[in-house]
Design an enzyme around this catalytic site. Sequence first.
Site, PDB file in Angstrom:
ATOM      1  N   CYS A  76       0.831  -1.212   0.000  1.00 21.30           N
ATOM      2  CA  CYS A  76       0.000   0.000   0.000  1.00 21.30           C
ATOM      3  C   CYS A  76       0.864   1.260   0.000  1.00 21.30           C
ATOM      4  O   CYS A  76       1.341   1.698   1.046  1.00 21.30           O
ATOM      5  CB  CYS A  76      -0.928  -0.016   1.217  1.00 21.30           C
ATOM      6  SG  CYS A  76      -1.971   1.456   1.301  1.00 21.30           S
ATOM      7  N   CYS A  94      -0.528   4.155   2.048  1.00 18.10           N
ATOM      8  CA  CYS A  94      -0.342   4.038   3.498  1.00 18.10           C
ATOM      9  C   CYS A  94       1.117   4.280   3.899  1.00 18.10           C
ATOM     10  O   CYS A  94       1.382   4.912   4.917  1.00 18.10           O
ATOM     11  CB  CYS A  94      -0.715   2.644   4.001  1.00 18.10           C
ATOM     12  SG  CYS A  94      -2.133   1.896   3.213  1.00 18.10           S
ATOM     13  N   ASP A  95       2.059   3.747   3.141  1.00 18.11           N
ATOM     14  CA  ASP A  95       3.452   3.684   3.598  1.00 18.11           C
ATOM     15  C   ASP A  95       4.426   4.579   2.835  1.00 18.11           C
ATOM     16  O   ASP A  95       5.589   4.691   3.222  1.00 18.11           O
ATOM     17  CB  ASP A  95       3.958   2.233   3.504  1.00 18.11           C
ATOM     18  CG  ASP A  95       3.107   1.293   4.344  1.00 18.11           C
ATOM     19  OD1 ASP A  95       2.593   1.747   5.379  1.00 18.11           O
ATOM     20  OD2 ASP A  95       2.959   0.111   3.965  1.00 18.11           O
TER      21      ASP A  95
END
Length: 307
Positions: free
Chosen positions: A136, A139-140
């Site tokens: 992701c 997200c990261d």
Amino acid sequence: MSEMEVLDCVIVGGGPGGLTAGLYAARARMSVVILERGAPGGLLATTDHVANYPGFPEGITGLELAELMRRQAESFGAEVTYGEATALEPGREYHTVRTEGREYRAKTVILATGTTHRPLGVPGEERLRGKGVSYCATCDGAFFRDREVAVVGGGDSAVQEAMFLTRFARKVTVVHRRDKLRATPIIQERAFETSGLEFRWNAVVTEVLGEEKVEGVRLWDTKTGENAGVLPVDGVFVYIGLLPNTEFARGAVEMDAAGYLVAGPDMATSVPGIYAVGDVRVTSLRQVATAVGDGAMAAVAAYEHLG
Ligand code: NAP
């Protein structure tokens, strides 16, 4: 609702397909619960920029779009609740969806569980998950400011997320097993114009290297059939396709060999009163727009099934 109550409809999965089914079912005045195991939105919520969903000419973040869909479904009375389906048991009077510690009974069930990103299945991947291995970028990505990362895959997800990662990373290398991308032409065009984005053609990752965190990936040349050395990176983002989230429904409804749910034109599965929508069903296109259409179709079919 009480545990013994038989609902008109239980929707498993709160992505675009499930939320749209919930909206339509609630507007048809069906009692409806949408079960979601994480945050509503499914994979959509992890997409940074959605440019091809009509109505948003400037694009919209996946999270925002998912949030709008959730609010709209809830505004008409759909109940979105936390729960991960562990079993589906078809019945004559009603069907049962089990979660950890709870069961839901409903006359109709709409399966909208979507897909998860497929892992590479190579040494080091599991061990370094969350320590540089990610599925992701939204997200990261920010953890990789001024670092170098690899993105594995050549489809829409890999290329789109690789472009996103150039906002943070100093260098992003897309590692693709062929010398042509699978991604949609307009996404490819943008990618080839993106600075900081490089391509390593005809290569697959055979190992993720590093002790405490990712330090590189070992590559294999698919053309020469030889070891292609190590690409030193701080992160690896894996986008090599999708796996359907259907384990809980195994044996209950018909699936294809890959585990995708087989559904007819009105989204009906092999079991009367059970429907499948969006990415989780056998289909030729997996988009927010198609999931939304599926969801509307299934809710109307479910309403008619109630008689
Ligand atoms: P995908 O389209 O299935 O692409 C998977 C990519 O990974 C392909 O390039 C494939 O290579 C490669 N691959 C598969 N197995 C591999 C392996 N073992 N090792 C190395 N490479 C491997 O998956 P996706 O990109 O996640 O997209 C999934 C669906 O969502 C698609 O329908 C896509 O159109 C849709 N989507 C759309 C958008 C958008 O419209 N903006 C954004 C994201 C996703 P080959 O090319 O050689 O097969």
